[in-house]
Scaffold this motif. Structure first.
Motif, PDB file in Angstrom:
ATOM      1  N   ALA A 148       1.230  -1.298  -0.285  1.00 44.67           N
ATOM      2  CA  ALA A 148      -0.273  -0.053   0.194  1.00 44.67           C
ATOM      3  C   ALA A 148       0.968   1.221  -0.303  1.00 44.67           C
ATOM      4  CB  ALA A 148      -1.231  -0.348   1.153  1.00 44.67           C
ATOM      5  N   ALA A 149       1.678   1.488   0.993  1.00 43.50           N
ATOM      6  CA  ALA A 149       2.169   2.446   0.840  1.00 43.50           C
ATOM      7  C   ALA A 149       3.761   2.661  -0.410  1.00 43.50           C
ATOM      8  CB  ALA A 149       4.236   2.374   2.115  1.00 43.50           C
ATOM      9  N   LEU A 155       1.709   7.364  -6.892  1.00 42.84           N
ATOM     10  CA  LEU A 155       1.064   7.464  -7.088  1.00 42.84           C
ATOM     11  C   LEU A 155       1.394   9.319  -6.469  1.00 42.84           C
ATOM     12  CD1 LEU A 155      -3.331   7.275  -6.188  1.00 42.84           C
ATOM     13  CD2 LEU A 155      -1.820   9.619  -5.382  1.00 42.84           C
ATOM     14  N   LEU A 156       2.128   9.830  -5.119  1.00 40.27           N
ATOM     15  CA  LEU A 156       2.472  10.985  -5.744  1.00 40.27           C
ATOM     16  C   LEU A 156       3.049  12.149  -6.153  1.00 40.27           C
ATOM     17  CD1 LEU A 156       2.558  10.488  -1.089  1.00 40.27           C
ATOM     18  CD2 LEU A 156       1.128  12.007  -2.689  1.00 40.27           C
ATOM     19  N   VAL A 157       4.473  10.548  -6.562  1.00 42.00           N
ATOM     20  CA  VAL A 157       5.301  11.254  -7.360  1.00 42.00           C
ATOM     21  C   VAL A 157       4.621  11.142  -8.794  1.00 42.00           C
ATOM     22  CG1 VAL A 157       6.827  10.926  -8.799  1.00 42.00           C
ATOM     23  CG2 VAL A 157       7.158   9.852  -6.302  1.00 42.00           C
ATOM     24  N   VAL A 158       3.814  10.971  -9.245  1.00 43.05           N
ATOM     25  CA  VAL A 158       3.255  11.201 -10.499  1.00 43.05           C
ATOM     26  C   VAL A 158       2.572  12.878 -10.494  1.00 43.05           C
ATOM     27  CG1 VAL A 158       1.225   9.988 -11.626  1.00 43.05           C
ATOM     28  CG2 VAL A 158       3.240   8.198 -11.329  1.00 43.05           C
ATOM     29  N   VAL A 159       1.535  12.517  -9.322  1.00 43.84           N
ATOM     30  CA  VAL A 159       0.583  13.587  -9.198  1.00 43.84           C
ATOM     31  C   VAL A 159       1.539  14.791  -8.886  1.00 43.84           C
ATOM     32  CG1 VAL A 159      -1.937  12.257  -8.553  1.00 43.84           C
ATOM     33  CG2 VAL A 159      -0.315  13.477  -6.585  1.00 43.84           C
ATOM     34  N   ALA A 180      -5.995  16.170  -2.761  1.00 50.91           N
ATOM     35  CA  ALA A 180      -6.597  15.110  -1.646  1.00 50.91           C
ATOM     36  C   ALA A 180      -5.125  13.445  -1.732  1.00 50.91           C
ATOM     37  CB  ALA A 180      -7.696  14.286  -2.286  1.00 50.91           C
ATOM     38  N   ALA A 181      -5.129  13.324  -2.942  1.00 48.58           N
ATOM     39  CA  ALA A 181      -3.506  12.625  -2.364  1.00 48.58           C
ATOM     40  C   ALA A 181      -2.477  13.181  -1.511  1.00 48.58           C
ATOM     41  CB  ALA A 181      -2.679  12.279  -3.287  1.00 48.58           C
ATOM     42  N   PHE A 182      -2.580  14.193  -1.159  1.00 48.23           N
ATOM     43  CA  PHE A 182      -1.781  14.669  -0.260  1.00 48.23           C
ATOM     44  C   PHE A 182      -2.266  14.421   1.166  1.00 48.23           C
ATOM     45  CE2 PHE A 182       1.454  16.413  -3.304  1.00 48.23           C
ATOM     46  CZ  PHE A 182       2.437  16.030  -2.817  1.00 48.23           C
ATOM     47  N   VAL A 183      -3.460  15.167   1.587  1.00 46.63           N
ATOM     48  CA  VAL A 183      -4.245  14.708   2.777  1.00 46.63           C
ATOM     49  C   VAL A 183      -4.122  13.530   3.372  1.00 46.63           C
ATOM     50  CG1 VAL A 183      -6.618  15.683   3.864  1.00 46.63           C
ATOM     51  CG2 VAL A 183      -5.870  17.010   2.395  1.00 46.63           C
ATOM     52  N   PHE A 184      -4.362  12.698   1.790  1.00 52.13           N
ATOM     53  CA  PHE A 184      -4.725  11.392   2.723  1.00 52.13           C
ATOM     54  C   PHE A 184      -3.411  10.765   3.005  1.00 52.13           C
ATOM     55  CE2 PHE A 184      -4.868   6.670   1.601  1.00 52.13           C
ATOM     56  CZ  PHE A 184      -5.631   5.915   2.683  1.00 52.13           C
ATOM     57  N   THR A 185      -2.097  11.099   1.918  1.00 47.08           N
ATOM     58  CA  THR A 185      -0.851  10.335   3.166  1.00 47.08           C
ATOM     59  C   THR A 185      -0.202  11.508   4.066  1.00 47.08           C
ATOM     60  OG1 THR A 185       0.246  10.817   0.748  1.00 47.08           O
ATOM     61  CG2 THR A 185       1.413  10.360   2.528  1.00 47.08           C
ATOM     62  N   LEU A 189       0.456   8.979   7.510  1.00 37.43           N
ATOM     63  CA  LEU A 189       1.968   8.365   8.288  1.00 37.43           C
ATOM     64  C   LEU A 189       1.845   9.040   9.764  1.00 37.43           C
ATOM     65  CD1 LEU A 189       3.849  10.862   5.107  1.00 37.43           C
ATOM     66  CD2 LEU A 189       4.283   7.995   6.110  1.00 37.43           C
ATOM     67  N   PHE A 190       0.670  10.183   9.742  1.00 36.80           N
ATOM     68  CA  PHE A 190       0.628  10.985  11.123  1.00 36.80           C
ATOM     69  C   PHE A 190      -0.162   9.780  11.991  1.00 36.80           C
ATOM     70  CE2 PHE A 190      -1.558  13.395  15.139  1.00 36.80           C
ATOM     71  CZ  PHE A 190      -0.520  14.062  14.713  1.00 36.80           C
ATOM     72  N   SER A 191      -1.176   8.745  11.582  1.00 46.72           N
ATOM     73  CA  SER A 191      -1.691   7.995  12.057  1.00 46.72           C
ATOM     74  C   SER A 191      -0.488   6.593  12.434  1.00 46.72           C
ATOM     75  CB  SER A 191      -2.810   7.858  11.762  1.00 46.72           C
ATOM     76  OG  SER A 191      -4.091   8.167  11.292  1.00 46.72           O
ATOM     77  N   ASN A 192       0.352   6.148  11.629  1.00 46.66           N
ATOM     78  CA  ASN A 192       1.108   5.860  11.405  1.00 46.66           C
ATOM     79  C   ASN A 192       2.445   5.555  12.981  1.00 46.66           C
ATOM     80  OD1 ASN A 192       0.890   2.618   9.914  1.00 46.66           O
ATOM     81  ND2 ASN A 192      -0.152   4.449   8.529  1.00 46.66           N
ATOM     82  N   ILE A 193       2.979   7.034  12.502  1.00 49.64           N
ATOM     83  CA  ILE A 193       4.201   7.583  14.409  1.00 49.64           C
ATOM     84  C   ILE A 193       3.510   7.247  15.057  1.00 49.64           C
ATOM     85  CG2 ILE A 193       5.349   9.904  14.178  1.00 49.64           C
ATOM     86  CD1 ILE A 193       5.329   9.798  10.830  1.00 49.64           C
TER      87      ILE A 193
END
Length: 472
Positions: A148-149, A155-159, A180-185, A189-193
């Protein structure tokens, strides 16, 4: 007796609040997912499959959210299958997420997304098998999250790049999708930290992040649908113009001859057709009738049919000799056809002498109705486009009062019914026997009404042309 209200009750308000939020969000996601699938079905003409994948992805996410607040209160059969369903759905979210992303991309990004789909499906299968053996659904969460990561990073690199987005994405715009992609990312990341540090974030933030990403996918899908429908409308408009042009090159009237009455009917199966017919009248007492059928359908066949109009006029000097005219047509069309094949049938009628000459190029035989019987008149050579120099045999016919000649394309006789039986000459004979007293125009109209009813799907599948000649 102690009152019920006096019993000590401990309520975990935080858990209750979290369950209420999960219940509301999960239900909303399932409803949105089902709506997306419904839109995909309604708009299937545009072939935007992203709505299907979005719908399934969103439903699976919503179901995973609902497992927590609904745990323990489902009906017994659902409680039995709940562990198995949870183990399966938790791993199926990502394959459909990557399928949604794949529909918005092209080139190596699309191929890479397809590989991720295959990997995620494999992980889901293995994870479910491991669960069946060990009872632990979380054994493959780490590789699942790593994939998933990886997908999210691509996705982030492309957009993030205008150049990459324009090259590898089919979405019309990138602004909202990039946001939206940056918000989701950031949320992921914040949740996993934070979560591993013992400070779990409320689920509402995860749901909001997913909702924003989902909205971006939905917005892009709607833009793609709109773009596709505009393109389809443009094609349909161009096809309508092409049809009008094609119809304009066909005869607008039928010739009038002493002792002969002619009727013609033409009906394409699509907007444009490969059938063509023309009349060559050089004097008031004689006329040539050409019926041709280009192999295939649609625009390529229609273009060749239009070429026939010009080619026929260039060989009109041979109008009274069918074999010569067909040979000249074949030579004229040999180079432009470029491997395409055309069948043709040509009948020359001398009304004053009450005789006719007939020749054909790989075309269904002319039919002759007289004395209650239907006869096939054949004088065939090779199809146009096979060889440049072909000699076409010619047959002379003495016309008798009361007989009827039918020249047609295979769209009239080849349609099959449920038993695989063609309409054929038998269908025409039955129709002529039943309606023999009607005019040629009425008979042609009846044929065009009967043929679609004969077919399995009861709709026209091939172009149809029919010319009926009545000898008076």
């Amino acid at each position: 007796m102690q009152m019920l209200t006096d019993l000590p009750v401990t309520i975990d308000r935080a858990t209750l609040r979290a369950d209420a939020i999960d219940l509301a969000c999960g239900t909303a996601f399932v409803i949105v997912g089902l709506a997306s699938c419904a839109i995909a079905f309604a708009r299937r003409r545009t072939k935007v499959r992203m709505f299907y994948w979005l719908g399934i992805w969103t439903c699976l996410y919503g179901v995973n959210v609902l497992w927590v607040p609904l745990h323990g209160i489902q009906p017994y059969p659902i409680r039995v299958i709940e562990p198995y369903a949870r183990a399966l759905t938790m791993y199926l979210v990502l394959p459909f997420a990557f399928l949604s992303w794949m529909e918005a991309t092209r080139g190596w990004v699309r191929r890479f997304s397809a590989v991720l789909v295959v990997i995620e499906v494999a992980i889901a299968i293995v994870a479910f098998a491991v669960f069946l053996v060990t009872g632990d659904p979380n054994r493959l969460l780490v590789p699942n999250n790593l994939v998933a990561a990886l997908g999210l990073a691509v996705l982030l690199v492309v957009v993030s790049s205008n150049k990459l987005f324009a090259k590898y994405c089919v979405m019309p715009s990138r602004g909202f999708f990039t946001f939206a992609a940056f918000v989701f990312t950031v949320e992921a990341l914040f949740s996993n930290i934070i979560n591993p540090l013992g400070h779990p974030m409320p689920n509402i933030f995860e749901h909001l992040g997913f909702a924003i990403l989902l909205a971006a996918f939905g917005h892009s899908a709607l833009q793609m649908v709109e773009q596709s429908e505009r393109r389809l409308l443009g094609i349909e408009s161009e096809l309508q113009v092409a049809r009008e042009i094609q119809v304009s090159i066909l005869p607008t009237t039928v010739p009038e001859l002493t002792g002969v009455r002619i009727a013609a009917r033409y009906q394409p199966a699509a907007s444009v057709a490969g059938d063509f017919y023309e009349f060559l009248q050089t004097d008031p007492q004689s006329v040539g009738i050409l019926v041709a059928d280009v192999c295939g359908h649609g625009v390529p066949a229609a273009l060749i049919a239009s070429m026939l109009k010009v080619a026929v006029q260039s060989v009109a000097s041979s109008a009274d000799h069918p074999g010569e005219l067909l040979g000249a047509l074949n030579r004229t069309l040999a180079a432009p056809l470029r491997g395409q094949l055309v069948s043709a049938s040509y009948l020359w009628i001398d009304g004053k002498a009450q005789k006719a000459r007939y020749s054909a190029a790989g075309h269904p035989p002319m039919l002759r109705w007289r004395n209650g019987r239907l006869e096939a008149v054949e004088s065939n050579g090779l199809l146009f486009g096979v060889l440049p120099d072909v000699v076409y045999p010619e047959r002379e016919i003495a016309l008798t009062k009361g007989e009827r000649l039918l020249i047609y394309t295979d769209g009239v006789t080849e349609p099959e019914n449920l038993q695989g039986v063609e309409f054929g000459a038998g269908g025409l004979q039955a129709l002529l026997a039943k309606n023999g007293m009607e005019s040629g125009a009425e008979v042609a109209t009846r044929v065009f009404a009967e043929v679609p009813l004969w077919q399995v799907e009861q709709r026209q599948q091939d172009d149809m042309t029919l010319v009926v000649v009545d000898v008076l």
